[in-house]
Design a protein around this motif. Structure first.
Motif, PDB file in Angstrom:
ATOM      1  N   ALA A  71      38.907  33.645  36.348  1.00  0.00           N
ATOM      2  CA  ALA A  71      38.914  34.445  35.123  1.00  0.00           C
ATOM      3  C   ALA A  71      37.546  34.433  34.455  1.00  0.00           C
ATOM      4  CB  ALA A  71      39.970  33.925  34.159  1.00  0.00           C
ATOM      5  N   ILE A  72      36.896  33.285  34.416  1.00  0.00           N
ATOM      6  CA  ILE A  72      35.639  33.164  33.677  1.00  0.00           C
ATOM      7  C   ILE A  72      34.440  33.643  34.499  1.00  0.00           C
ATOM      8  CG2 ILE A  72      34.054  31.527  32.574  1.00  0.00           C
ATOM      9  CD1 ILE A  72      36.564  29.854  31.874  1.00  0.00           C
ATOM     10  N   PHE A  73      34.385  33.231  35.775  1.00  0.00           N
ATOM     11  CA  PHE A  73      33.207  33.551  36.586  1.00  0.00           C
ATOM     12  C   PHE A  73      33.489  34.608  37.651  1.00  0.00           C
ATOM     13  CE2 PHE A  73      32.446  29.096  35.289  1.00  0.00           C
ATOM     14  CZ  PHE A  73      31.252  29.283  34.626  1.00  0.00           C
ATOM     15  N   GLY A  74      34.770  35.004  37.817  1.00  0.00           N
ATOM     16  CA  GLY A  74      35.118  35.894  38.914  1.00  0.00           C
ATOM     17  C   GLY A  74      35.056  35.178  40.246  1.00  0.00           C
ATOM     18  N   ASP A  75      35.013  33.843  40.207  1.00  0.00           N
ATOM     19  CA  ASP A  75      34.910  33.065  41.439  1.00  0.00           C
ATOM     20  C   ASP A  75      35.724  31.778  41.292  1.00  0.00           C
ATOM     21  OD1 ASP A  75      34.289  31.637  43.661  1.00  0.00           O
ATOM     22  OD2 ASP A  75      32.101  31.769  43.417  1.00  0.00           O
ATOM     23  N   ALA A  76      36.835  31.726  42.036  1.00  0.00           N
ATOM     24  CA  ALA A  76      37.744  30.584  41.910  1.00  0.00           C
ATOM     25  C   ALA A  76      37.117  29.284  42.392  1.00  0.00           C
ATOM     26  CB  ALA A  76      39.029  30.843  42.694  1.00  0.00           C
ATOM     27  N   LYS A  77      35.957  29.392  43.062  1.00  0.00           N
ATOM     28  CA  LYS A  77      35.321  28.158  43.571  1.00  0.00           C
ATOM     29  C   LYS A  77      34.443  27.494  42.510  1.00  0.00           C
ATOM     30  CE  LYS A  77      35.317  29.230  48.469  1.00  0.00           C
ATOM     31  NZ  LYS A  77      35.340  30.737  48.503  1.00  0.00           N
ATOM     32  N   LYS A  78      34.192  28.204  41.405  1.00  0.00           N
ATOM     33  CA  LYS A  78      33.300  27.624  40.396  1.00  0.00           C
ATOM     34  C   LYS A  78      34.057  26.675  39.471  1.00  0.00           C
ATOM     35  CE  LYS A  78      29.487  30.751  40.571  1.00  0.00           C
ATOM     36  NZ  LYS A  78      28.707  31.797  39.942  1.00  0.00           N
ATOM     37  N   LEU A 277      45.202  44.771  35.720  1.00  0.00           N
ATOM     38  CA  LEU A 277      44.110  44.605  36.672  1.00  0.00           C
ATOM     39  C   LEU A 277      42.761  45.074  36.123  1.00  0.00           C
ATOM     40  CD1 LEU A 277      45.980  45.602  39.927  1.00  0.00           C
ATOM     41  CD2 LEU A 277      45.353  43.310  39.166  1.00  0.00           C
ATOM     42  N   GLY A 278      42.765  45.591  34.882  1.00  0.00           N
ATOM     43  CA  GLY A 278      41.501  45.927  34.249  1.00  0.00           C
ATOM     44  C   GLY A 278      41.028  47.339  34.543  1.00  0.00           C
ATOM     45  N   LYS A 279      41.863  48.114  35.250  1.00  0.00           N
ATOM     46  CA  LYS A 279      41.511  49.510  35.501  1.00  0.00           C
ATOM     47  C   LYS A 279      41.499  50.256  34.170  1.00  0.00           C
ATOM     48  CE  LYS A 279      41.024  52.573  38.944  1.00  0.00           C
ATOM     49  NZ  LYS A 279      40.474  52.522  40.256  1.00  0.00           N
ATOM     50  N   VAL A 280      42.491  49.938  33.333  1.00  0.00           N
ATOM     51  CA  VAL A 280      42.474  50.401  31.942  1.00  0.00           C
ATOM     52  C   VAL A 280      41.912  49.244  31.117  1.00  0.00           C
ATOM     53  CG1 VAL A 280      43.877  51.128  29.985  1.00  0.00           C
ATOM     54  CG2 VAL A 280      44.486  51.862  32.300  1.00  0.00           C
ATOM     55  N   PRO A 281      40.704  49.355  30.558  1.00  0.00           N
ATOM     56  CA  PRO A 281      40.054  48.198  29.932  1.00  0.00           C
ATOM     57  C   PRO A 281      40.687  47.808  28.596  1.00  0.00           C
ATOM     58  CG  PRO A 281      38.654  50.140  29.754  1.00  0.00           C
ATOM     59  CD  PRO A 281      39.864  50.558  30.521  1.00  0.00           C
ATOM     60  N   GLY A 282      40.355  46.644  28.113  1.00  0.00           N
ATOM     61  CA  GLY A 282      40.832  46.167  26.808  1.00  0.00           C
ATOM     62  C   GLY A 282      41.122  44.679  26.817  1.00  0.00           C
ATOM     63  N   ASN A 283      41.949  44.215  27.773  1.00  0.00           N
ATOM     64  CA  ASN A 283      42.337  42.798  27.801  1.00  0.00           C
ATOM     65  C   ASN A 283      41.122  41.875  27.961  1.00  0.00           C
ATOM     66  OD1 ASN A 283      44.980  43.423  27.536  1.00  0.00           O
ATOM     67  ND2 ASN A 283      45.503  43.160  29.708  1.00  0.00           N
ATOM     68  N   GLY A 284      40.242  42.244  28.880  1.00  0.00           N
ATOM     69  CA  GLY A 284      39.061  41.421  29.159  1.00  0.00           C
ATOM     70  C   GLY A 284      38.202  41.275  27.921  1.00  0.00           C
ATOM     71  N   LYS A 285      37.931  42.400  27.274  1.00  0.00           N
ATOM     72  CA  LYS A 285      37.078  42.381  26.087  1.00  0.00           C
ATOM     73  C   LYS A 285      37.698  41.490  25.005  1.00  0.00           C
ATOM     74  CE  LYS A 285      34.456  45.500  23.119  1.00  0.00           C
ATOM     75  NZ  LYS A 285      35.091  45.362  21.802  1.00  0.00           N
ATOM     76  N   ALA A 286      39.013  41.621  24.837  1.00  0.00           N
ATOM     77  CA  ALA A 286      39.696  40.849  23.799  1.00  0.00           C
ATOM     78  C   ALA A 286      39.538  39.343  24.030  1.00  0.00           C
ATOM     79  CB  ALA A 286      41.171  41.212  23.758  1.00  0.00           C
ATOM     80  N   LEU A 287      39.520  38.935  25.297  1.00  0.00           N
ATOM     81  CA  LEU A 287      39.405  37.506  25.604  1.00  0.00           C
ATOM     82  C   LEU A 287      37.953  37.054  25.738  1.00  0.00           C
ATOM     83  CD1 LEU A 287      42.216  37.128  28.296  1.00  0.00           C
ATOM     84  CD2 LEU A 287      42.159  35.976  26.091  1.00  0.00           C
ATOM     85  N   GLY A 288      37.034  38.044  25.731  1.00  0.00           N
ATOM     86  CA  GLY A 288      35.634  37.695  25.941  1.00  0.00           C
ATOM     87  C   GLY A 288      35.335  37.450  27.406  1.00  0.00           C
ATOM     88  N   LEU A 289      36.097  38.117  28.282  1.00  0.00           N
ATOM     89  CA  LEU A 289      35.907  37.942  29.723  1.00  0.00           C
ATOM     90  C   LEU A 289      35.629  39.288  30.374  1.00  0.00           C
ATOM     91  CD1 LEU A 289      38.958  35.614  30.472  1.00  0.00           C
ATOM     92  CD2 LEU A 289      36.569  34.910  30.283  1.00  0.00           C
ATOM     93  N   LYS A 292      37.816  42.456  34.926  1.00  0.00           N
ATOM     94  CA  LYS A 292      38.476  42.165  36.195  1.00  0.00           C
ATOM     95  C   LYS A 292      39.032  40.748  36.256  1.00  0.00           C
ATOM     96  CE  LYS A 292      37.414  45.450  39.508  1.00  0.00           C
ATOM     97  NZ  LYS A 292      37.597  45.577  40.947  1.00  0.00           N
ATOM     98  N   TRP A 293      39.124  40.078  35.112  1.00  0.00           N
ATOM     99  CA  TRP A 293      39.513  38.658  35.120  1.00  0.00           C
ATOM    100  C   TRP A 293      40.842  38.415  35.822  1.00  0.00           C
ATOM    101  CZ3 TRP A 293      43.701  36.550  32.251  1.00  0.00           C
ATOM    102  CH2 TRP A 293      44.377  37.462  31.441  1.00  0.00           C
ATOM    103  N   ALA A 294      41.858  39.245  35.468  1.00  0.00           N
ATOM    104  CA  ALA A 294      43.189  39.023  36.038  1.00  0.00           C
ATOM    105  C   ALA A 294      43.218  39.435  37.511  1.00  0.00           C
ATOM    106  CB  ALA A 294      44.239  39.777  35.240  1.00  0.00           C
TER     107      ALA A 294
END
Lengths: 340, 374
Positions: A71-78, A277-289, A292-294
């Motif tokens: 969610a934060i880095f777009g990389d589950a390995k981080k 999935l972030g195709k329709v934006p809004g959730n990411g911005k609200a969380l500060g992410l 494509k976080w989800a």
């Protein structure tokens, strides 16, 4: 010498608690600067968090941490994992040694208040049980009066155990140890008549025995143990991210999005899916992410159901039922508020 | 610059006081900072929790304790358990250590080699490993409660501990025995001084004993009996306590042995020869010439070994003996008040250490050469 280590650790904790005030950057900024999320996990609880044969951490709790990385880095390995005993976990979180606890921790009022924690949604509904040896011929916890009982230090189980025996007017002798492995060995050797911890923990410990079939988990469940991730008081933005990361795992299952079909789903016409999935934006911005976080969570970690079946489900050594942990639509308790 | 700055004494005091001031300010800063931070994170603080219900059980305790008792009571239980280990452990460690130390300077080849091997083995293996070793040995290799055979009628050695018969009322017999011991010592000292036996001091314990025999409760022994999961009745030493004591005593005795050896070897050979030429037999030479002088060398390092044993007893948490640290860890987790719990434990260990030091320093002054006490 162990004592010295403990002393140094305590002093370090004291010092960090004392110095915290001087530098209080927000947790999320710190994580971004550092480049990875630090998660406190159980040092060895198969199915929830334990390193596999290649040394990679695996488990239901580990997946929550990976999802945070995604969610934060777009990389589950981080993400980095810090193995903590039940005893160490709260001080490690309070002192900032880890950003978040994803360590089968029971959500209780006192922890939520006076211990200074904020709990994310429950990611495993559990209850405390007892395990005995088959040859003892015990079939119910009510037969345990007078027994010696092995219990791990620093858990809600110590209290539940005392309450249960008091309530049933039975006697017992607790053998309290800090290390999980030493405790399990003492139980196997016959030092105690029963071992008590969360039912999922019992199933996990049982897989460690040479002959798991000789151990029986008794039917009584003596407590409610909603296990959840936790963060420190005082950082709402980061708390929101952890909270909605857990909801995203559940929501993905509700929406039928899996790591395999996520790339097809993104082409669907369902507005909830597109928003998720972030195709329709809004959730990411609200969380500060990132928007494509989800998407990253599901693509790299999978949804809650996938994670459950992979680590603790029927096909694993733990053989746990979904039970309370099924979606609400299937008679369980897993329910996510809408992500919009 | 005022004249006073040229005074060496003034400058010295100024320096000392400013260092003291800086240290005090630092502490004040750290403490006030901690309090602010705890309240900002809304973490509970203060010592009020000590009077709330602990709600957890403790495996072994001398005093009445149940899960409805307060945290304060729980700390007391832990404290007493630690004291028990420290007391028994130190006594056995000193006796065993002295014995082995004397064996090391023995002229008998076998005795000397055996004690050499003992010291090198126990001194060089980490204590925590030794504790695990004894604990595993007891819990894995001794028979289970059901399979245990009685020794001497009703003594049972099992993987759940050593069970033996024990009188239910031990207060009166202990008191009488204590009085009797004191009066015997008095009689002995009088005899040493004047070569005459004076039995008057025995009067008190004899009268007391007769009184208890006639009016007191009978001395009831109860024997351990298998009831349900475990033995009941009598008394027992749990494997946790047993393993902890074994580990601590054997480990510390190796160090004490070396201290005793160095003390004995510090006595000039001429002293022994002088004693022999006076016609004293070797045991008397040892008792009156070697030992008193060796004690002066032995006592200071011995003190630190006694302190070590007490502090090392906190490793109990690894094998599940409910000592002070073990109980405090549980309390810490139930309340989340880490700073308070750690402070309590640190203060208690510190006062143990200071108390031991004090007693040993008094003893050291007594044994030191008058006028040469350091």
């Amino acid at each position: 010498m162990k004592l010295n280590n403990r002393l140094i650790a305590s002093l370090a904790l004291l010092a960090t608690v004392m110095w915290l005030g001087s530098a209080q950057a927000s947790t999320i900024d710190e994580i971004k600067k550092r480049g990875h999320v630090k998660c406190g996990v159980s040092a060895g609880l198969p199915g929830f968090s334990a390193p596999d044969s290649k040394g990679n951490w695996q488990g239901l709790d580990v997946d929550v941490c990976r999802a945070l990385g995604a969610a934060i880095f777009g990389d589950a390995k981080k993400v980095k994992f810090v193995g903590l005993s039940a005893q160490q976990r709260f001080t490690a979180l309070q002192s900032g040694e880890v950003d978040v606890l994803t360590r089968n921790t029971t959500h209780t009022l006192s922890r939520d208040t006076s211990v200074g924690l904020n709990f994310a949604p429950t990611n495993y509904y559990d209850g405390q049980g007892f395990m005995v040896k088959k040859k003892s011929k015990i079939t119910s916890a009510k037969q345990l009066s007078g027994a010696a009982i092995c219990v791990q230090q620093g858990t809600t189980t110590e209290r539940n155990l005392a309450d249960y025996f008091r309530q049933n007017k039975m006697k017992m002798k607790p053998i309290v140890m800090e290390g999980n492995d030493e405790l399990f060995k003492a139980f196997l050797a016959g030092r105690c008549d029963a071992l008590t911890t969360d039912a999922s923990g019992l199933a996990a410990e049982r897989t460690k025995a040479k002959n798991p079939n000789e151990l029986v988990i008794l039917p009584e469940v003596i407590s409610k143990e909603p296990l959840a991730a936790a963060v420190r008081h005082g950082d709402d933005a980061f708390f929101d991210i952890v909270k909605w990361t857990v909801y995203a795992l559940i929501s993905a299952e509700e929406l039928g999005i899996t790591s395999k079909n996520v790339d097809q789903k993104i082409k669907s016409y369902n507005p909830d899916v597109l928003r998720f999935l972030g195709k329709v934006p809004g959730n990411g911005k609200a969380l500060g992410l990132d928007e494509k976080w989800a998407y990253s969570i599901v693509k790299q970690v999978g949804n809650y159901g996938e994670s459950f079946e992979k680590h603790v489900g029927k096909k694993t050594a733990l053989r746990l039922d979904r039970g309370l942990n099924a979606l609400w639509t299937d008679g369980g308790l897993m329910y996510s508020p809408p992500l919009k | 610059m005022p004249q006073i700055f040229y005074s060496l004494a003034f400058r010295r005091h100024l320096l000392q006081f400013s260092v003291l001031g800086i240290v005090a300010a630092l502490f004040w800063f750290l403490i006030s900072n901690a309090i602010t931070n705890l309240s900002e994170q809304r973490i509970a603080s203060g010592f009020d929790f000590l009077f709330t219900e602990a709600a957890f059980d403790i495996g072994e305790s001398f005093i009445e304790y149940s899960s409805t008792s307060s945290f304060l009571k729980a700390f007391q239980v832990g404290l007493l358990n630690t004291l028990l280990v420290a007391l028994i452990g130190n006594i056995f460690a000193v006796f065993l250590g002295t014995f082995i130390g004397m064996a090391r300077v023995s002229s008998n080849w076998l005795i000397k080699k055996v004690s050499d091997v003992y010291i090198e083995t126990f001194r060089n293996i980490p204590l925590l490993l030794q504790l695990f070793f004894w604990y595993v040995l007891i819990s894995e290799f001794l028979p289970s409660v059901r399979e245990a055979e009685p020794y001497l009628g009703s003594v049972f050695l099992t993987q759940r501990g050593l069970y033996f018969p024990f009188p239910q009322n031990i207060l009166e017999p202990t008191a009488i025995a204590l009085f009797a011991l004191i009066s015997l010592v008095m009689i002995y000292r009088k005899w040493r001084k004047s070569n005459r036996f004076d039995f008057k001091p025995l009067l008190l314990p004899v009268v007391l004993g007769a009184f208890v025999l006639i009016f007191g409760r009978p001395l009831e022994f109860t024997s351990p009996m298998l009831a349900g999961f475990n033995f009941e009745g009598g008394a027992s030493i749990t494997p946790e306590l047993g393993a902890l004591l074994l580990g601590l005593v054997l480990y510390t005795a190796a160090f004490i042995a070396e201290i005793v050896r160095s003390g004995i070897e510090s006595i000039d050979r001429g002293q022994v020869e002088a004693g022999m030429s006076l016609g004293l037999k070797p045991p008397l030479v040892f008792q009156f010439i070697v030992l008193p002088q060796a004690m002066r060398v032995v006592v200071p390092p011995l003190t630190s070994q006694l302190l070590n044993l007490t502090k090392n007893s906190s490793l109990a948490v690894a094998i599940g003996y409910p000592d002070l640290l073990n109980v405090s860890n549980t309390a810490l987790n139930q309340t989340g008040q880490a700073v308070e719990c750690i402070l309590i434990v640190m203060l208690i260990y510190l006062s143990f250490s200071l108390l031991t030091s004090l007693v040993m320093n008094i003893y050291n002054k007594k044994t030191a050469i008058p006028g040469e006490a350091r």
